[in-house]
Design an enzyme around this catalytic site. Structure first.
Site, PDB file in Angstrom:
ATOM      1  CB  CYS A 252      -0.676  -0.191   1.309  1.00 27.43           C
ATOM      2  SG  CYS A 252      -1.591  -1.460   1.393  1.00 27.43           S
TER       3      CYS A 252
ATOM      4  NE  ARG B 204       4.332   1.695  -2.256  1.00 27.08           N
ATOM      5  CZ  ARG B 204       5.351   1.736  -1.959  1.00 27.08           C
ATOM      6  NH1 ARG B 204       6.201   2.443  -2.473  1.00 27.08           N
ATOM      7  NH2 ARG B 204       5.285   0.995  -0.898  1.00 27.08           N
TER       8      ARG B 204
ATOM      9  CD1 TRP C  21      -1.612  -5.991  -2.327  1.00 24.68           C
ATOM     10  CD2 TRP C  21      -2.461  -4.776  -4.379  1.00 24.68           C
ATOM     11  NE1 TRP C  21      -2.224  -6.928  -3.015  1.00 24.68           N
ATOM     12  CE2 TRP C  21      -2.063  -6.499  -4.651  1.00 24.68           C
ATOM     13  CE3 TRP C  21      -3.225  -4.364  -6.007  1.00 24.68           C
ATOM     14  CZ2 TRP C  21      -2.221  -7.174  -5.507  1.00 24.68           C
ATOM     15  CZ3 TRP C  21      -3.515  -5.205  -6.776  1.00 24.68           C
ATOM     16  CH2 TRP C  21      -2.651  -6.295  -6.777  1.00 24.68           C
TER      17      TRP C  21
ATOM     18  CG  ASN D 269       2.809  -0.199   3.573  1.00 30.27           C
ATOM     19  OD1 ASN D 269       2.458  -1.642   3.248  1.00 30.27           O
ATOM     20  ND2 ASN D 269       3.801   0.733   2.791  1.00 30.27           N
ATOM     21  N   GLY D 270       0.812  -2.441   6.025  1.00 27.52           N
ATOM     22  CA  GLY D 270       1.852  -3.447   6.851  1.00 27.52           C
ATOM     23  C   GLY D 270       0.766  -4.365   7.631  1.00 27.52           C
TER      24      GLY D 270
ATOM     25  CD  GLU E 173       7.550 -19.543 -15.311  1.00 28.34           C
ATOM     26  OE1 GLU E 173       7.006 -19.932 -16.095  1.00 28.34           O
ATOM     27  OE2 GLU E 173       7.918 -18.314 -14.804  1.00 28.34           O
TER      28      GLU E 173
ATOM     29  CE  LYS F  80       8.666 -15.963 -16.996  1.00 27.85           C
ATOM     30  NZ  LYS F  80       7.813 -16.041 -16.207  1.00 27.85           N
TER      31      LYS F  80
ATOM     32  CD  GLU G 164       7.170 -14.258 -20.193  1.00 24.22           C
ATOM     33  OE1 GLU G 164       5.689 -14.043 -20.303  1.00 24.22           O
ATOM     34  OE2 GLU G 164       7.598 -15.222 -19.110  1.00 24.22           O
TER      35      GLU G 164
ATOM     36  CG  HIS H 299      11.853 -40.486 -26.000  1.00 17.74           C
ATOM     37  ND1 HIS H 299      12.112 -41.627 -26.643  1.00 17.74           N
ATOM     38  CD2 HIS H 299      11.765 -40.452 -24.522  1.00 17.74           C
ATOM     39  CE1 HIS H 299      12.340 -42.617 -25.218  1.00 17.74           C
ATOM     40  NE2 HIS H 299      12.534 -41.539 -24.484  1.00 17.74           N
TER      41      HIS H 299
ATOM     42  CE  LYS I  49       1.752  -8.810 -14.392  1.00 17.73           C
ATOM     43  NZ  LYS I  49       3.038  -9.835 -14.098  1.00 17.73           N
TER      44      LYS I  49
END
Ligand code: F6R
Length: 653
Positions: free
Chosen positions: A41, A66, A115, A141-142, A526, A530, A533, A549, A648
């Site tokens: 936040c 943020r 958030w 915030n926390g 993965e 990465k 992309e 194979h 996104k």
């Protein structure tokens, strides 16, 4: 190890912002289902000669990057604290203030972007929060971990609560301490902060002290800007930099108190400090990215923190306990499931595949992992006794959403593992677990992936313990190693320079192969995703045993083959695969366990991973895979945070 000046600067920013926070994992909390407000936040505060509101609202706009779902503002005005708060964009808050507080001239105030991670974002849960008497307001915030026990004491004393937030508990604790001890507002804040466990950056205003602003920090960041007879507070320097370049980054357990134009910095143990005033040299765009050139790199570095936050309050390693509040209501369905079906796309699919290995190993439950886009258009066999888990960073991926709806229609219980609270997938599921990775802005998913495998590992351990597949001592061992992951990630992040050197050697290659076995197989998939992309190099991830194979036909002296070659149960087999590649003149790149000299000798390039069990290896291996893709893409001049053709959140088919 060599490091350039900019790397040093980034690391030092990273350490200032996150380091102390991340290595300390929370102790066992009392409840997990409250509406918590985590690290990401934004807070802004002002006290001085100018009108506060324009500075505050502009500050919130600066902090928008943020990510947030609601915002609010408080202005001290003629003996009152006027508050406006709203779900949605800062622009909506600004419209609300225009309509309902058009002439606000107050010179002291604070503001917040929130958030949410638990529960729906709503007006009532937005900050600022105010104490029962209406005298004290706070933005926070926390996460206050022991808020429930404090709340219970306050409820017994007659305090009432409007929201379910930990923040509203904190502001009433401050009020109660002030009333009971008859002390000043800053002293009440100090005494209250001694009582709380968890993380916080707070700004507090008190109606009765109109020339005072109190700031406190532990874990979450707080910066105080020093102007000419005025002071600014913010989560980072972006809202401050246009007014002053002199800032103090508060340390953990420090407070800043501005009273009648004077700033005092002291610890919550009442030790007065002589703070270091720093001169800001970064531009706003650099500040937004925490001094990193791209969001992706910032997010790679944030993984120590995002993993800590995803574990925070959910485990007690000493006692061998995993507690996942979000699934409590449907625990029986989970524990009686004959099969778990995981639905996801892209990187989230790879996290699901990793989780399959976790579940089968730790909980002995069969798991099928399905591409949501395939599942939804088949006629899949779904039993009522199936437990379906939809995994998604955004919570909005159209295929995953449609697939989970199909499973739900056919009677399955559906859980979600999502990063964005209140998004469509958590709304459609029966229960779930949020990953607390914080907003992920770079299109390539990094910290969301490691947060996903974190919570999925916790879930597998939970099931394994409950169904007796794991003993308490095994659970303790796994959780203790899990607690140590952020430290291991810090270690591997220090090897960025080495990864960069490998990138320099390989960035002009046209194709890559990534190979792994066991827990290393989803990592190979993965790693390849990465790379392709963001660098636009063709890359294939394969189960290492499959190579012979067919794909081995691709290997020649121009083909880099990256092996996940940690010293685990599959090590010998992976080494044989490396020999096969060497015999065909392929370029062997490997992630090995530190000190494994013989595998190093077999490799043309290698990165040593800190020692971990097989189970924990994916957490540390993720980092060099992400960094390699990043540095190769950088050398190729690609648009790293917004790769071509990608979005996104894929909300269409
Ligand atoms: C890759 C990436 C995508 C997403 C995929 C699913 O780096 O970001 O492959 O993982 O589009 O998105 P979510 O997790 O939001 O459902």
């Amino acid at each position: 190890m060599e490091r350039t000046r900019s790397e040093e600067r980034r690391l030092s920013t990273f350490h200032t912002l996150y380091s102390k926070y991340i290595t300390k994992i929370a102790s066992f909390p009392e409840n997990f289902s409250g509406i918590l407000t985590p690290y990401m936040c934004g807070i802004v505060g002002y006290i001085g000669k100018k009108e506060a509101y324009p500075i505050l609202i502009k500050g919130l706009e600066r902090l928008e990057y943020r990510g947030y779902d609601s915002s609010g503002v408080a202005i001290m005005e003629e003996g009152d604290i006027l508050i406006r708060k709203k779900v949605g964009k800062v622009a909506e808050l600004s419209k609300l203030v225009k309509e309902t507080l058009p002439n606000s001239k107050g010179r002291v105030g604070m503001a917040h972007t929130r958030w949410a991670t638990h529960g729906e974002p709503s007006d009532v849960n937005s900050h600022p929060h105010t104490s029962n008497s209406g005298n004290i307001s706070i933005v926070h915030n926390g996460i206050i971990e022991n808020y429930l026990s404090i709340k219970k004491i306050l409820v017994d004393k007659g305090y009432k609560f409007e929201s379910e937030t930990d923040t509203e508990v904190l502001v009433n604790l401050i009020e109660d301490v002030k009333k009971e001890s008859k002390v000043s507002i800053d002293e009440a804040v100090r005494l209250a902060l001694l009582e709380v466990a968890g993380a916080f950056a707070i700004v507090v205003l008190s109606k009765k002290d109109p020339n005072t602003i109190v700031v406190g920090k532990r874990g979450s960041p707080a910066v105080i800007g020093i102007g000419d007879g005025e002071f600014f507070v913010a989560s980072d320097a972006t809202p401050i930099i246009e007014y002053t370049d002199k800032v103090i980054y508060l340390e953990d357990d420090e407070m800043g108190v501005v009273k009648d134009g004077e700033l005092t910095v002291k610890t919550i143990h009442n030790e007065v400090k002589n703070p270091y005033i720093q001169k800001l040299e970064m531009k706003i765009e650099e500040l937004e990215k925490g001094g990193f050139p791209h969001f992706m790199l910032k997010e790679i570095y944030e993984q120590t923190r995002s993993i800590t936050d995803s574990v925070r309050g959910r485990i007690n390693a000493k006692e061998g306990i995993v507690k996942l509040g979000g699934i409590e209501s449907h625990k029986e369905e989970l524990l009686s499931a004959k099969r778990i079906l995981m639905l996801a796309c892209g990187t989230s699919f790879h996290a699901a595949l990793e989780a399959k290995y976790f579940f089968e190993e730790l909980a002995g439950v069969p798991v099928s992992v399905e591409y949501a886009s395939e599942f939804r258009y088949r006629n899949p066999v779904i039993y009522k006794e199936d437990l379906v888990i939809a995994i998604s960073q955004s919570g909005e991926t159209a295929d995953t959403l449609a697939a989970l709806k199909l499973a739900k229609e056919r009677g399955a219980t559906v859980f979600g593992v999502c990063n964005v609270a209140g998004s469509s997938i958590p709304r459609e599921t029966h229960a779930g677990i949020y990953t607390h990775a914080g907003p992920e802005i770079g299109v390539a998913s990094t910290k969301a992936f490691t947060a996903q495998i974190t919570v999925l590992l916790l879930l597998a351990v939970f099931v394994g313990k409950e169904n007796g597949k794991l003993t308490v001592s095994q659970v303790k061992e796994i959780l203790a190693e899990m607690e140590n992951v952020p430290v291991k990630i810090e270690e591997i992040l220090l090897k960025e320079g080495e990864v960069k050197k490998i990138a320099k050697e390989l960035y002009e290659k046209k194709d890559f192969i990534y190979l792994g076995r066991g827990y290393g197989y989803p990592m190979a998939l993965e790693g390849a995703l990465k790379l392709k992309e963001i660098s636009y190099i063709h890359a294939e991830g394969l189960a290492a045993g499959e190579m012979k194979h067919g794909s081995i036909a691709l290997v020649d002296e121009n083909m880099p083959v990256l092996f996940i070659a940690n010293k685990g149960v599959h090590h010998e087999k992976i080494v044989s695969n490396m020999m096969e590649i060497k015999a065909r003149k392929g370029i062997v790149v490997s992630l090995i366990t530190e000190g494994d000299e013989s595998t190093k000798k077999l490799s043309d390039f290698c990165i040593e991973l800190p020692k971990t069990s097989d189970l924990i290896m994916p957490f540390v291996a993720s980092i060099p895979l992400q960094l390699l893709a990043y540095h190769i893409a950088l050398l190729r001049g690609a648009d790293i945070d917004k790769p071509r053709n990608l979005a996104k959140s894929v909300t269409v088919e």
